[in-house]
Design a protein around this motif. Structure first.
Motif, short mmCIF file in Angstrom:
data_model
loop_
_atom_site.label_atom_id
_atom_site.label_comp_id
_atom_site.label_asym_id
_atom_site.label_seq_id
_atom_site.Cartn_x
_atom_site.Cartn_y
_atom_site.Cartn_z
N TYR A 46 2.68 1.62 -13.10
CA TYR A 46 2.84 2.81 -13.47
C TYR A 46 4.11 3.25 -14.49
N PRO A 47 4.11 2.94 -15.74
CA PRO A 47 5.23 3.01 -16.44
C PRO A 47 5.40 4.64 -16.59
N GLN A 48 4.60 5.56 -16.53
CA GLN A 48 4.88 6.90 -16.66
C GLN A 48 5.73 7.30 -15.62
N VAL A 49 6.02 6.79 -14.49
CA VAL A 49 7.11 7.17 -13.32
C VAL A 49 8.33 6.60 -13.55
N GLU A 50 9.02 7.47 -13.29
CA GLU A 50 10.68 7.04 -13.62
C GLU A 50 11.19 6.83 -12.00
N LEU A 51 11.98 5.52 -11.73
CA LEU A 51 12.26 5.70 -10.41
C LEU A 51 13.77 5.91 -10.39
N GLU A 52 14.30 6.42 -9.44
CA GLU A 52 15.73 6.59 -9.14
C GLU A 52 15.89 6.10 -7.87
N ILE A 53 16.83 5.05 -7.64
CA ILE A 53 17.42 4.59 -6.40
C ILE A 53 18.70 5.21 -5.73
N ILE A 54 18.30 5.79 -4.67
CA ILE A 54 19.72 6.47 -3.82
C ILE A 54 20.00 5.73 -2.74
N PRO A 55 21.45 5.15 -2.80
CA PRO A 55 21.78 4.24 -1.96
C PRO A 55 22.03 4.90 -0.42
N VAL A 68 8.20 12.72 -5.47
CA VAL A 68 7.99 11.74 -4.42
C VAL A 68 9.13 11.24 -4.06
N SER A 69 9.50 11.19 -2.69
CA SER A 69 10.53 10.36 -2.15
C SER A 69 10.01 9.05 -1.25
N MET A 70 10.25 7.98 -1.46
CA MET A 70 9.93 6.69 -0.61
C MET A 70 11.11 6.50 -0.02
N ILE A 71 10.88 6.57 1.57
CA ILE A 71 12.24 6.40 2.27
C ILE A 71 12.40 5.05 2.98
N CYS A 72 13.67 4.52 3.10
CA CYS A 72 14.00 3.30 3.91
C CYS A 72 15.20 3.31 4.63
N SER A 73 15.00 2.97 5.66
CA SER A 73 16.17 3.09 6.87
C SER A 73 17.32 2.29 6.08
N GLY A 74 18.74 2.66 6.38
CA GLY A 74 19.86 1.99 5.96
C GLY A 74 19.83 2.30 4.43
N GLU A 105 0.81 -1.30 0.17
CA GLU A 105 0.25 0.08 0.00
C GLU A 105 0.83 1.33 0.00
N ARG A 106 2.01 1.06 0.95
CA ARG A 106 2.87 2.55 0.84
C ARG A 106 3.35 2.54 -0.77
N CYS A 107 3.84 1.68 -1.43
CA CYS A 107 4.34 1.79 -2.54
C CYS A 107 3.43 2.27 -3.40
N GLN A 108 2.11 1.87 -3.45
CA GLN A 108 1.22 2.35 -4.36
C GLN A 108 0.77 3.92 -4.15
N MET A 109 0.83 4.09 -2.75
CA MET A 109 0.68 5.50 -2.33
C MET A 109 1.67 6.43 -3.08
N ALA A 110 2.81 6.02 -3.03
CA ALA A 110 4.11 6.80 -3.63
C ALA A 110 3.74 7.02 -4.97
N PHE A 111 3.37 6.02 -5.94
CA PHE A 111 3.17 6.09 -7.12
C PHE A 111 1.99 7.05 -7.64
N TYR A 159 9.97 -1.46 -7.77
CA TYR A 159 10.06 -1.91 -9.15
C TYR A 159 8.80 -2.78 -9.66
N GLU A 160 8.47 -3.77 -8.75
CA GLU A 160 7.42 -4.87 -9.08
C GLU A 160 6.11 -3.93 -8.93
N VAL A 161 5.80 -3.16 -8.24
CA VAL A 161 4.73 -2.35 -8.15
C VAL A 161 4.64 -1.20 -9.49
N GLY A 162 5.88 -0.73 -9.62
CA GLY A 162 6.04 0.16 -10.66
C GLY A 162 5.68 -0.46 -11.86
N VAL A 163 5.58 -1.51 -12.36
CA VAL A 163 5.02 -2.27 -13.69
C VAL A 163 3.81 -1.57 -14.04
#
Length: 243
Positions: A99-108, A75-81, A60-66, A93-97
């Protein structure tokens, strides 16, 4: 294209967040995450819209972000670590299938293994592996196999999620398994609340670790056959003297 960052915020302290992660949050209109993680960053990013979901509401959190991203918000989805180490990057990435109009960028970000290692000394200098003791998503039988094989191969082992109210004896069970291949006096370490208030550390033996009380905010380090206790610090040699 709409932008959605998946950001690893590090172990907790703002100072341990990467510059890139902080910049992504500054550039965002909305910051979304598990309630505990949002509370860690809230004071440093005033004026942002914050949205949370409790534990076990990850999809649900992922869907909310998209859904927020397709409204034209950054939007930023945050994770610890780190978002890619037991974090949300894969699920995003799985949920993002859908939402093809949204570009994901992973920040380590700094994960508990490296953050905790710095507190303990230098336990991860040679080959190591990460194993989570949580059987919420992984059968315990598979965790047992991983513990045994990693111990047999003489890896330094870093344990995430070592205990909880329902899993109060899992660390003891893990220690018993590892002692099939690791000596009872193997040098180990624990770090609690890495990068947060109340941070603590202890270097001890595998035999002592077996009966040590830990919680979900503790990261456990089990050395290999070469790991030493040097002045109260946990150190695994790399072997430079042999070069």
């Amino acid at each position: 294209m709409n932008k959605l960052y998946v950001v690893g915020i590090g172990p907790g302290a703002y100072e341990k967040m990467t510059i890139e992660a902080a910049q992504a949050l500054k550039n965002s209109d909305v910051i979304i995450g598990y309630t505990v993680y949002v509370d860690l960053v809230k004071e440093h990013f005033p004026g942002k819209e914050f949205m949370t979901t409790p534990m076990k509401k990850e999809v649900e959190r992922c869907q909310m972000a998209f859904e927020e991203a397709i409204k034209g918000k950054t939007v930023s989805m945050i994770c610890s670590g780190d978002a890619g180490v037991y974090g949300m990057a894969g699920l995003m990435y799985e949920v993002g299938v859908n939402y093809p109009q949204v570009e994901l960028e992973i920040i380590p970000g700094v994960t508990a293994a490296t953050g905790g290692a710095a507190v303990l000394g230098a336990p991860l200098i040679h080959d190591f592996c990460l194993i989570s003791l949580s059987d919420l998503l992984t059968p315990w039988e598979k965790i047992e196999t991983r513990l045994l094989e990693a111990s047999k191969a003489d890896f330094v082992i870093c344990l995430y999620n070592p205990s909880s109210k329902k899993r109060h004896d899992y660390l003891e069970k893990a220690c018993n398994l590892m002692m099939e291949y690791k000596a009872p006096d193997t040098v180990c370490g624990i770090v609690g609340n890495i990068g947060r208030e109340g941070e603590s550390m202890k270097v001890l033996t595998l035999e002592e670790l077996k009966t040590t009380k830990v919680d979900m905010f503790t990261t456990v380090f089990v050395g290999n056959s070469q790991t030493k206790n040097i002045g109260g610090k946990m150190v695994t040699p790399r072997g430079y003297k042999n070069v």
